[in-house]
Design a protein around this motif. Structure first.
Motif, PDB file in Angstrom:
ATOM      1  N   GLU A 228       0.832  -1.204   0.000  1.00 41.90           N
ATOM      2  CA  GLU A 228       0.000   0.000   0.000  1.00 41.90           C
ATOM      3  C   GLU A 228       0.867   1.255   0.000  1.00 41.90           C
ATOM      4  OE1 GLU A 228      -3.385   2.130   2.845  1.00 41.90           O
ATOM      5  OE2 GLU A 228      -2.421   0.264   3.468  1.00 41.90           O
ATOM      6  N   ALA A 229       1.913   1.243   0.813  1.00 46.63           N
ATOM      7  CA  ALA A 229       2.795   2.407   0.910  1.00 46.63           C
ATOM      8  C   ALA A 229       3.540   2.658  -0.395  1.00 46.63           C
ATOM      9  CB  ALA A 229       3.783   2.213   2.056  1.00 46.63           C
ATOM     10  N   LEU A 230       3.995   1.600  -1.035  1.00 47.32           N
ATOM     11  CA  LEU A 230       4.685   1.758  -2.317  1.00 47.32           C
ATOM     12  C   LEU A 230       3.746   2.331  -3.376  1.00 47.32           C
ATOM     13  CD1 LEU A 230       6.749  -1.556  -2.391  1.00 47.32           C
ATOM     14  CD2 LEU A 230       7.677   0.751  -2.166  1.00 47.32           C
ATOM     15  N   ALA A 231       2.512   1.840  -3.388  1.00 48.86           N
ATOM     16  CA  ALA A 231       1.536   2.358  -4.350  1.00 48.86           C
ATOM     17  C   ALA A 231       1.247   3.834  -4.093  1.00 48.86           C
ATOM     18  CB  ALA A 231       0.249   1.539  -4.277  1.00 48.86           C
ATOM     19  N   GLU A 232       1.154   4.214  -2.819  1.00 50.45           N
ATOM     20  CA  GLU A 232       0.908   5.605  -2.460  1.00 50.45           C
ATOM     21  C   GLU A 232       2.073   6.491  -2.894  1.00 50.45           C
ATOM     22  OE1 GLU A 232      -0.871   8.991  -0.505  1.00 50.45           O
ATOM     23  OE2 GLU A 232      -1.691   7.052  -1.128  1.00 50.45           O
ATOM     24  N   ALA A 233       3.298   6.033  -2.628  1.00 50.05           N
ATOM     25  CA  ALA A 233       4.476   6.824  -3.008  1.00 50.05           C
ATOM     26  C   ALA A 233       4.573   6.973  -4.522  1.00 50.05           C
ATOM     27  CB  ALA A 233       5.737   6.161  -2.456  1.00 50.05           C
ATOM     28  N   GLU A 234       4.242   5.904  -5.248  1.00 48.75           N
ATOM     29  CA  GLU A 234       4.299   5.982  -6.710  1.00 48.75           C
ATOM     30  C   GLU A 234       3.242   6.937  -7.252  1.00 48.75           C
ATOM     31  OE1 GLU A 234       4.410   3.136 -10.665  1.00 48.75           O
ATOM     32  OE2 GLU A 234       3.894   2.252  -8.722  1.00 48.75           O
ATOM     33  N   VAL A 236       1.901   9.554  -5.816  1.00 45.47           N
ATOM     34  CA  VAL A 236       2.163  10.953  -5.480  1.00 45.47           C
ATOM     35  C   VAL A 236       3.484  11.450  -6.074  1.00 45.47           C
ATOM     36  CG1 VAL A 236       2.540  12.555  -3.569  1.00 45.47           C
ATOM     37  CG2 VAL A 236       0.806  10.755  -3.372  1.00 45.47           C
ATOM     38  N   LEU A 237       4.501  10.584  -6.116  1.00 45.13           N
ATOM     39  CA  LEU A 237       5.861  11.025  -6.441  1.00 45.13           C
ATOM     40  C   LEU A 237       6.496  10.235  -7.582  1.00 45.13           C
ATOM     41  CD1 LEU A 237       6.926  11.133  -2.705  1.00 45.13           C
ATOM     42  CD2 LEU A 237       6.608  13.154  -4.144  1.00 45.13           C
ATOM     43  N   VAL A 240       9.301  11.424 -10.168  1.00 47.72           N
ATOM     44  CA  VAL A 240      10.680  11.706  -9.757  1.00 47.72           C
ATOM     45  C   VAL A 240      11.516  10.442  -9.981  1.00 47.72           C
ATOM     46  CG1 VAL A 240      12.193  12.436  -7.866  1.00 47.72           C
ATOM     47  CG2 VAL A 240       9.848  13.349  -8.042  1.00 47.72           C
ATOM     48  N   PRO A 241      12.496  10.477 -10.876  1.00 45.55           N
ATOM     49  CA  PRO A 241      13.242   9.252 -11.214  1.00 45.55           C
ATOM     50  C   PRO A 241      13.885   8.575 -10.002  1.00 45.55           C
ATOM     51  CG  PRO A 241      13.729  10.986 -12.802  1.00 45.55           C
ATOM     52  CD  PRO A 241      12.924  11.624 -11.714  1.00 45.55           C
ATOM     53  N   GLU A 242      14.435   9.361  -9.078  1.00 38.25           N
ATOM     54  CA  GLU A 242      15.093   8.765  -7.918  1.00 38.25           C
ATOM     55  C   GLU A 242      14.082   8.024  -7.040  1.00 38.25           C
ATOM     56  OE1 GLU A 242      17.635  12.118  -9.348  1.00 38.25           O
ATOM     57  OE2 GLU A 242      15.493  11.884  -8.929  1.00 38.25           O
ATOM     58  N   VAL A 243      12.890   8.569  -6.919  1.00 41.09           N
ATOM     59  CA  VAL A 243      11.852   7.895  -6.140  1.00 41.09           C
ATOM     60  C   VAL A 243      11.464   6.582  -6.798  1.00 41.09           C
ATOM     61  CG1 VAL A 243       9.453   8.018  -5.353  1.00 41.09           C
ATOM     62  CG2 VAL A 243      10.970  10.006  -5.094  1.00 41.09           C
ATOM     63  N   MET A 244      11.300   6.583  -8.110  1.00 40.41           N
ATOM     64  CA  MET A 244      10.925   5.349  -8.798  1.00 40.41           C
ATOM     65  C   MET A 244      12.022   4.303  -8.700  1.00 40.41           C
ATOM     66  SD  MET A 244       7.874   5.279  -9.645  1.00 40.41           S
ATOM     67  CE  MET A 244       8.073   3.669 -10.412  1.00 40.41           C
ATOM     68  N   LYS A 245      13.283   4.736  -8.703  1.00 40.55           N
ATOM     69  CA  LYS A 245      14.377   3.770  -8.525  1.00 40.55           C
ATOM     70  C   LYS A 245      14.263   3.090  -7.167  1.00 40.55           C
ATOM     71  CE  LYS A 245      18.623   4.365 -10.038  1.00 40.55           C
ATOM     72  NZ  LYS A 245      20.047   4.798 -10.202  1.00 40.55           N
TER      73      LYS A 245
END
Length: 270
Positions: A228-234, A236-237, A240-245
């Protein structure tokens, strides 16, 4: 320039030397090796067979590169150590060949530094500009990301991954994956936020660092389940390439990822 080989060095005729190679007293270069241009191999260092390295590497005294893997199943096989350019290998470092059951090679990229007494076991990969500080011990099949730093006297469990620009504090024990850009330390390598010093040194812009902080909080400190947290971060953010990495690293983890120090006892990994 011509090669400079000390008269006490032992260089097998089957070794392939580039130009301007320097080999110090009592060094040993075995057959089936390739030494790139401008490389310096100091006194008493050993380059074992099935080792190849690129240009401008510096191998300090008593280092051993290309030893047989410490694996009870290993029988003499044509497995290798492959090293890029501009690496610094300090005193008494050991780097062992791969295994047929693994990658078949141990690989060190370019621009890495491996400090004194560190050990790189069979089938490990160090990507470009990784740093291993004194007495780091890598078990087999470990993957160290580019620009990652593993501090002194740290042990890393076999098959563990440490992501790009991660920082591992001294005397840690890393048994699970550590995502990119993150600082981890402790007996079981708890996550302690971003590697902010490393990010700034790398020139990562402030907006990306802010996004990484927000993503870290969502993934590791929100109390949400991991998926759930990963889906939320994806959601919203994700732009941002660094976030997706970071997100993709965590999703691809087979061993699992260390938890944040503040959520250690209550982290939900569902």
């Amino acid at each position: 320039m011509a090669n400079q080989i000390h008269p006490t060095a032992v260089v097998d005729p089957g070794a392939k030397l580039g130009d301007n190679v320097t080999i110090g007293p009592y060094a040993i270069i075995e057959s089936d090796t390739e030494i790139g241009d401008g490389t310096r191999i100091d006194a008493f260092a050993q380059i074992k067979r099935y080792t190849s390295m690129g240009a401008n590497n510096v191998i300090h005294s008593n280092a051993l590169i290309g030893g047989e893997p410490q694996d009870m199943k290993f029988k003499d096989a044509d497995t290798r150590v492959v090293m890029g350019d501009n690496n610094i290998i300090r005193e008494f470092v050991t780097v062992h060949r791969g295994t047929p059951e693994g990658r078949g090679e141990t690989r060190i990229g370019s621009g890495c530094m491996i400090m004194a007494y560190a050990h790189v076991a069979h089938d490990c990969v160090l990507h470009d500009h990784a740093i291993l500080v004194n007495c780091v011990m890598l078990a087999g099949h470990v993957d160290i990301g580019s620009h990652a730093v593993v501090s002194g006297m740290t042990g890393v469990h076999q098959f563990t991954r440490i992501g790009d620009y991660a920082f591992i504090g001294g005397m840690s024990g890393v048994s699970l994956d550590v995502p990119p850009y993150i600082h981890a330390t402790g007996v079981r390598g708890a996550l302690r936020g971003l590697n902010l010093i490393g990010l700034r040194r790398a020139g990562i812009d402030r907006a990306s660092i802010k996004a990484l902080k927000q993503a870290y909080t969502t993934i590791f400190r929100s109390g949400m389940g991991r998926k759930e947290a990963l889906a939320e971060a994806e959601e919203v953010l994700g732009d941002v390439p660094e976030v997706m990495k970071m997100i993709e690293f965590i999703r691809s983890s087979e061993r699992g990822v260390h938890s944040d120090i503040g959520m250690r006892n209550g982290d939900k990994d569902s």
